[in-house]
Design an enzyme around this catalytic site. Structure first.
Site, mmCIF file in Angstrom:
data_model
loop_
_atom_site.group_PDB
_atom_site.id
_atom_site.type_symbol
_atom_site.label_atom_id
_atom_site.label_comp_id
_atom_site.label_asym_id
_atom_site.label_seq_id
_atom_site.Cartn_x
_atom_site.Cartn_y
_atom_site.Cartn_z
ATOM 1 N N TYR A 1 -9.822 -0.884 2.211
ATOM 2 C CA TYR A 1 -9.218 -0.621 3.541
ATOM 3 C C TYR A 1 -8.806 0.871 3.998
ATOM 4 C CZ TYR A 1 -8.914 -5.524 5.384
ATOM 5 O OH TYR A 1 -9.533 -6.758 5.865
ATOM 6 N N ARG B 1 -0.321 10.088 -0.481
ATOM 7 C CA ARG B 1 -0.915 10.670 -1.348
ATOM 8 C C ARG B 1 -2.607 10.192 -0.909
ATOM 9 N NH1 ARG B 1 0.702 10.384 -7.354
ATOM 10 N NH2 ARG B 1 -0.025 12.512 -7.283
ATOM 11 N N ASP C 1 0.724 -1.215 -0.090
ATOM 12 C CA ASP C 1 0.114 -0.108 -0.067
ATOM 13 C C ASP C 1 0.871 1.279 -0.079
ATOM 14 O OD1 ASP C 1 -2.338 -1.387 -0.209
ATOM 15 O OD2 ASP C 1 -2.493 -1.513 2.077
ATOM 16 N N TYR D 1 19.335 -5.584 1.463
ATOM 17 C CA TYR D 1 20.199 -4.566 2.329
ATOM 18 C C TYR D 1 21.255 -5.494 3.262
ATOM 19 C CZ TYR D 1 16.614 -1.094 0.946
ATOM 20 O OH TYR D 1 15.606 -0.315 0.338
ATOM 21 N N ASP E 1 25.946 4.402 13.222
ATOM 22 C CA ASP E 1 24.923 5.031 12.742
ATOM 23 C C ASP E 1 23.752 3.984 12.102
ATOM 24 O OD1 ASP E 1 22.870 6.962 12.134
ATOM 25 O OD2 ASP E 1 24.116 7.670 10.444
ATOM 26 N N HIS F 1 -6.274 -13.524 5.316
ATOM 27 C CA HIS F 1 -5.199 -12.584 4.722
ATOM 28 C C HIS F 1 -4.300 -12.148 5.895
ATOM 29 C CE1 HIS F 1 -8.615 -9.810 5.497
ATOM 30 N NE2 HIS F 1 -7.754 -8.826 5.712
#
Length: 669
Positions: free
Chosen positions: A390, A314, A306, A579, A590, A440
């Site tokens: 939703y 938005r 989403d 990553y 950091d 779900h």
């Protein structure tokens, strides 16, 4: 300096004039055509290092990030515009036609075009007519465009597509989700505006016709025993707002907002002994994924990201006073841009208020009759986004004792499936006659760029384990707390464990607290199910962040999102699993702590027609960060508006306060 740019704090969202200026500069310097749209326009944020330089007097560039896409060709480019110099610093074409592909998020303009493309396709018309739909029905058929997922088919590779499902309606205000048209799925190419594939199942299931509407006209008789409940702050709220900066009960932070994430909290810190101590540099929800457990034509591909495929920011609601937000409210209007890049204001997009939260601390000592109790108050910073069926609320809570909490609220309408008469829905729960709700999962991922006391931070993992019988445990009652430091990124992916109370602590090893330890914050999580899809499934490859509750990475400004930059029609393998493969050192570094959490939903009749709110989230609590309970100095004030319902006059005992108890009994129990 360009006249369009007004001096502002480097973390403030782009203003309306800055948005307009950035678009104008890019259009002019790159000679963009009229068919270019802007799915994303946001501030390119400065880093911790940049902000440190700013505090020391440095002038920082004011940068805007723009994603520009030509709706006639699908070509998309990422741009960086320096608003102060008036120059486009970068304009890079995205390799959308190369594996693993990916697309910019779906735009509202495209949603509007999809219905025409579907309803003008003769194959779709024939398919719905098989299911009892007439020509007179078609104008009111609800077409739901849905991000398509990815399964390696030719019409998916490098293509800008959505899948679309349909719902019968007799009236525009009807709840279409009560009437799914099962077995018909159109794949729409958003560049050609045509249906490039159509699924028309051999099994024809009748469309459920029972009305399940939720507009207020559907419930003419409402409860008459709900008395008014007023939140009153006669002296106003306790927070102070200066532009995008907020101060409340020793806390301070800056409010931000992006098209993808929505609400962002920047530079969250708390005053202690005369100085503001940093806790989190940046906090937001960067991604969601909602995979469905139904293998049939209408549902197997549903797995909406989403944030990355649509944009939570938005799709933010304009919040309503007294409905969405109750009490003494401060709203933040958010500068934004439409698909054309034209600046618009999102009114009341962010709501902030205080609310009572019960008892914060309390003790009655019968030996000396000392009684002290303080009520807890929390600051709420929230927004709501509606993504199709939703609705999601994201609520950050700050507490007077230094606790931080994020709560996601899930409501709206479930996805539905038509069920043949006399049959039971096997992929979820029945919610009404001939109507099922697919099982779900909802997953969220919060990105916490930590900054505990400034400088390098370390994450350690802890568990409670029973100590074996022995000379140091002769009665068998001893248990220990284990500590595992996370030294490199591949040490970090972890699963919550309620049995051992597994938790994580983020500390600053460069600072010593009042008891000689490193000050820190403890992350307490819900041991909820992780993504249950098979590891080799495409949704698991695309939403790999939801396979673990915890990830820790070394900060990299390019690694912003748990699913990667462009999950829409992406083959998978991006984001957090990618990553951490770099396996960078994360000890005294950091670092960014990423937490995946969510809710597994087996649908039931009580979820329809509108689902009551479900909750998911996490808490960060100070753990050796302070030298004592910092809420001890709260005033012992009694709420003068509270009344004893047994007292007809409603006045209560005028001699009673929060430090003089009326004790029912002082006996031990």
């Amino acid at each position: 300096m360009d006249a369009q740019v007004v001096l502002t704090h480097p973390l403030d969202p782009l203003s309306l004039s800055e948005i307009a200026h950035a678009v104008a500069l890019l259009k002019d310097q790159q000679a963009l055509s009229e068919t270019v749209r802007f799915p994303i326009i946001r501030l390119e944020e400065p880093t911790k290092v940049d902000l440190a330089a700013f505090r020391n007097g440095a002038n920082l560039p004011r940068l805007a990030f723009l994603l520009a896409m030509d709706v006639t060709t699908g070509e998309a480019n990422e741009a960086i515009v320096d608003l102060r110099s008036g120059k486009v610093l970068g304009f890079v074409r995205l390799p959308l036609d190369q594996a693993p592909y990916g697309q910019p998020p779906v735009m509202l303009e495209e949603f509007m075009r999809i219905e025409d493309a579907v309803k003008s396709d003769p194959r779709w018309v024939a398919a719905v007519k098989k299911r009892g739909i007439t020509d007179d029905d078609i104008p009111l058929i609800q077409i739901d465009p849905f991000s398509s997922g990815y399964f390696g088919r030719e019409f998916e590779k490098g293509r800008r597509i959505v899948r679309a499902v349909s719902y019968w309606r007799e009236d525009p205000r009807d709840n279409g989700y009560a009437h799914p048209i099962e077995g018909v799925v159109a794949v729409v190419d958003l560049i050609s505006n045509t249906v490039v594939d159509l699924v028309d199942d051999e099994e024809v299931i009748p469309v459920p016709r029972k009305k399940r509407n939720y507009g207020r006209e559907a419930f003419p008789e409402t409860r008459n025993d709900v008395k008014p409940l007023h939140i009153v702050q006669p002296d106003g709220p306790s927070f102070h707002v200066d532009g995008w900066k907020v101060e409340w009960q020793n806390w301070s932070f800056r409010v931000g907002f992006t098209p993808r994430e929505g609400l962002v909290l920047h530079e969250l810190g708390i005053a202690d002994e005369g100085r503001v101590r940093p806790v989190i540099f940046r906090a937001s929800v960067t991604e969601m994924v909602v995979p469905y457990a139904d293998p049939t034509a209408n549902h197997y591909w549903k797995s909406a990201f989403d944030a990355g495929e649509y944009g939570l920011g938005r799709l933010a609601n304009s919040l309503e006073l007294g409905c969405d937000c109750l009490g003494q409210i401060h709203y933040f209007d958010v500068p934004s841009a439409d698909d054309l890049g034209q600046p618009v204001v999102m009114k009341n997009a962010i709501c902030m208020h205080e609310e009572d939260y019960g008892i914060l601390w309390k003790h009655y000592e019968f030996r000396n009759d000392i009684f002290e109790v303080r009520r807890s108050r929390r600051l709420v910073i929230s927004f709501f986004a509606t993504v199709g069926n939703y609705d999601y609320g994201f609520y950050w809570y700050l507490y007077q004792d230094g606790t931080i909490q994020l709560e996601a609220k899930l409501t709206g309408i479930i996805q539905t499936a038509a069920v043949a008469p006399g049959e039971t829905y096997q992929w979820g729960g029945m919610v009404d006659d001939n109507l099922g709700g697919p099982t779900h999962q909802h997953f969220f991922n919060a990105r916490l760029h930590m900054d505990v006391d400034g400088g390098g931070n370390t994450v350690t993992e802890h568990e409670f384990v029973p100590r074996p019988w022995g000379e140091d445990n002769p009665y068998g009652n001893v248990f220990d707390t284990t500590t595992r430091p996370l030294k490199r990124e591949l040490d970090s992916p972890a699963v919550a464990n309620g049995e051992t109370g597994r938790y994580w602590k983020i500390s600053n090893p460069n600072v010593t607290n009042s008891v000689g330890k490193a000050p820190g914050y403890k992350l307490s999580v819900m041991p909820s199910p992780l993504m249950l899809a098979q590891p080799g499934s495409t949704v698991a490859q695309r939403g790999g962040f939801a396979k673990k509750h915890i990830w820790v990475t070394a900060f990299n400004a390019a690694e912003k999102y748990a699913s990667g930059d462009y999950p829409n029609v992406h083959a998978g393998g991006d984001g957090l699993p990618k990553y951490v493969q770099q396996n960078r050192p994360i000890e005294n570094a950091d670092l960014v702590l990423w937490h995946s959490f969510g809710h597994t939903h087996v649908c039931k009749p009580e979820d329809f027609p509108i689902m009551p709110v479900e909750y998911a989230g996490f808490t960060l609590k100070p753990n050796g960060f302070f030298s004592a309970n910092i809420a001890m100095n709260l005033p012992a004030e009694k709420n003068a508006h509270s009344r004893d319902n047994r007292d007809p006059a409603g006045e209560g005992d005028p001699n009673h306060s929060c430090c003089h108890p009326t004790v029912a009994s002082s006996n031990f129990s």
